[in-house]
Design an enzyme around this catalytic site. Structure first.
Site, PDB file in Angstrom:
ATOM      1  NE  ARG A 115      15.188   8.919  -4.286  1.00 17.16           N
ATOM      2  CZ  ARG A 115      16.493   8.927  -4.108  1.00 17.16           C
ATOM      3  NH1 ARG A 115      17.295   8.483  -5.045  1.00 17.16           N
ATOM      4  NH2 ARG A 115      17.001   9.413  -2.988  1.00 17.16           N
ATOM      5  CE  LYS A 137      -7.506   7.210  -5.792  1.00 22.65           C
ATOM      6  NZ  LYS A 137      -8.817   7.408  -5.135  1.00 22.65           N
ATOM      7  CD  GLU A 179     -15.341  -0.525  -5.025  1.00 23.30           C
ATOM      8  OE1 GLU A 179     -15.725   0.508  -5.591  1.00 23.30           O
ATOM      9  OE2 GLU A 179     -14.806  -0.518  -3.901  1.00 23.30           O
ATOM     10  CE  LYS A 217     -10.260   3.161 -10.729  1.00 27.69           C
ATOM     11  NZ  LYS A 217      -9.756   2.540  -9.552  1.00 27.69           N
ATOM     12  CD  GLU A 227      -9.780  10.810  -5.282  1.00 27.44           C
ATOM     13  OE1 GLU A 227      -9.472   9.658  -5.620  1.00 27.44           O
ATOM     14  OE2 GLU A 227     -10.208  11.103  -4.162  1.00 27.44           O
ATOM     15  NE  ARG A 231      -8.598   7.704  -9.337  1.00 27.62           N
ATOM     16  CZ  ARG A 231      -7.516   7.026  -9.635  1.00 27.62           C
ATOM     17  NH1 ARG A 231      -6.560   7.602 -10.323  1.00 27.62           N
ATOM     18  NH2 ARG A 231      -7.379   5.767  -9.249  1.00 27.62           N
ATOM     19  CG  ASN A 235     -13.295   8.363  -3.151  1.00 17.76           C
ATOM     20  OD1 ASN A 235     -12.693   7.375  -2.748  1.00 17.76           O
ATOM     21  ND2 ASN A 235     -12.696   9.325  -3.811  1.00 17.76           N
ATOM     22  CG  HIS A 238     -15.317   4.058  -1.340  1.00 19.37           C
ATOM     23  ND1 HIS A 238     -16.290   3.752  -2.264  1.00 19.37           N
ATOM     24  CD2 HIS A 238     -14.326   3.143  -1.535  1.00 19.37           C
ATOM     25  CE1 HIS A 238     -15.904   2.710  -2.987  1.00 19.37           C
ATOM     26  NE2 HIS A 238     -14.713   2.320  -2.563  1.00 19.37           N
ATOM     27  CG  HIS A 242     -12.736   3.790   3.125  1.00 23.48           C
ATOM     28  ND1 HIS A 242     -12.139   4.671   2.260  1.00 23.48           N
ATOM     29  CD2 HIS A 242     -12.515   2.559   2.603  1.00 23.48           C
ATOM     30  CE1 HIS A 242     -11.583   4.010   1.251  1.00 23.48           C
ATOM     31  NE2 HIS A 242     -11.809   2.723   1.441  1.00 23.48           N
ATOM     32  CG  HIS A 259     -13.190  -2.289   0.018  1.00 29.08           C
ATOM     33  ND1 HIS A 259     -12.960  -1.158   0.748  1.00 29.08           N
ATOM     34  CD2 HIS A 259     -13.478  -1.870  -1.247  1.00 29.08           C
ATOM     35  CE1 HIS A 259     -13.092  -0.097  -0.027  1.00 29.08           C
ATOM     36  NE2 HIS A 259     -13.407  -0.506  -1.252  1.00 29.08           N
TER      37      HIS A 259
HETATM   38  N1  GLY Z   1     -10.842   3.218  -5.996  1.00 29.38           N
HETATM   39  C1  GLY Z   1     -11.119   4.544  -6.335  1.00 29.38           C
HETATM   40  C2  GLY Z   1     -10.135   5.125  -7.290  1.00 29.38           C
HETATM   41  O1  GLY Z   1      -9.345   4.424  -7.866  1.00 29.38           O
HETATM   42  O2  GLY Z   1     -10.132   6.310  -7.478  1.00 29.38           O
END
Ligand code: GLY
Length: 356
Positions: A115, A137, A179, A217, A227, A231, A235, A238, A242, A259
């Protein structure tokens, strides 16, 4: 360079990384320490990290195969089992030494093992330095669907030492650069202009540019760590990127993308959509396309694949009630989230990209 303070974490730069790491290790008195590496960072980056750890600790090295295809729950199981067999308890620490796959997957393993145990990210790729390792993330892919399983939980600290980039192949550097371009496009026109003047970029500027990207960021993550709103800006590129990455991952006969390479295509297409729906000018669209194509390989996306790629959009994590929601640009330096886009316009965006 001043450390950047995030919600529950702190990003250190350069040599300060190691003074902070050493004092943290001494104070925290973990019962066990593991370093997660992949087959590349084991050979190329681990010696540097080990040489910086001052005290003798009993450190277990856990190695996984390198590559996005190993970013899955089976690899996590292998690590959970290894930790369990090695007797790691809840006061253990996992240090993730690697690119985005290692930091995302290692973070997830740490957040879920018993946990949750402490973890530290030591990003070794440009992409992980400016994006993956910052903001908490963590997660893995589900089949070919990117980052479908995971949690948001920040590391104890992130250590950004650009010395690790010395062995990084050029295409991996470019992948991270995508990025950084994104950070300029969504939030800071001046930063975008600095990055996009490729003839003026010097390697000596890299540390400062990485720092600037992490600041952009982090400021977004601080305002919206989970998010719920802004946030989502991160994306940009993306949604389509993606889907392209996932589609090509499952078609070994077609080219494979890193990526950032897939995101670069996604950014051109989503900039085109922005020019159709919002206020991105033709001149700015042309500039975005030129800058990205000067850095990333241009591919031909077969028109028979458009629909198959678009089918994957349904899995995008920003979707709500089955509606596909894009991040677009109002203009360079200003993004907008939750934008609906028709299928016809997405197809036009493929055609725009192919026409370049
Ligand atoms: N890679 C996008 C974020 O961390 O929100």
């Amino acid at each position: 360079m001043k450390p950047i303070v995030s919600k529950d974490s702190i990003v250190y730069f350069g040599q300060e990384c190691y003074t902070r790491l050493n004092s943290y290790l001494e104070k925290a008195n973990h019962s066990q320490i593991g370093i997660l590496v992949d087959s590349n960072t084991h050979e190329l980056c681990l010696p540097l990290l080990m040489s910086k750890i001052e005290k003798e600790y009993d450190i277990e090295i856990i190695e996984i195969e390198a590559g996005e295809i190993y970013k899955n729950i089976e690899t996590c199981s292998g690590i959970w089992n290894a930790l369990s067999e090695l007797g790691f308890d809840r006061k253990s620490l996992l240090i993730n030494l690697g690119g985005g796959v290692v930091t995302d997957l290692g973070g997830f393993v740490a957040c879920t093992y018993k946990r949750g145990i402490n973890y530290i990210n030591v990003p070794t790729s440009l992409l992980a330095m400016v994006d993956a390792s910052v903001g908490g993330k963590t997660g893995v892919d589900l089949g070919n669907l990117k980052n479908m399983v995971g949690v948001i939980s920040e590391s104890e600290m992130v250590l950004v030492d650009t010395e690790y980039l010395g062995t990084l192949p050029v295409n991996q550097m470019c992948s991270g650069f995508a990025e950084m371009l994104k950070h300029g496009l969504i939030q800071d026109r001046q930063y975008w202009e600095k990055l996009s003047d490729l003839s003026q970029l010097e390697l000596d500027d890299l540390d400062q540019m990485i720092y600037d990207s992490v600041v952009i960021k982090n400021n977004i993550v601080l305002k919206d760590p989970t998010e719920q709103n802004i946030r989502k800006y991160l994306n940009f590129g993306h949604t389509i990127g993606h889907a392209i990455e996932s589609f090509y991952l499952t078609h070994p006969e077609k080219p494979t993308f890193l990526h950032g390479e897939a995101i670069a295509i996604g950014m051109i297409m989503e900039a085109f959509i922005s020019s159709e729906l919002l206020s991105v000018t033709q001149e700015d669209l042309q500039h975005i396309s030129d800058v990205i194509l000067a850095t990333f390989p241009k591919i031909e996306i077969a028109s028979k694949d458009y629909e198959k790629i678009m089918e994957l959009l349904i899995h995008d994590k920003k979707n709500e009630k089955g509606i596909i929601l894009f991040v677009l640009l109002n203009t360079i330096g200003e993004a907008k989230y939750n934008c609906q886009v028709s299928d016809e316009l997405i197809i036009k965006a493929f055609e725009y990209y192919n026409s370049l």
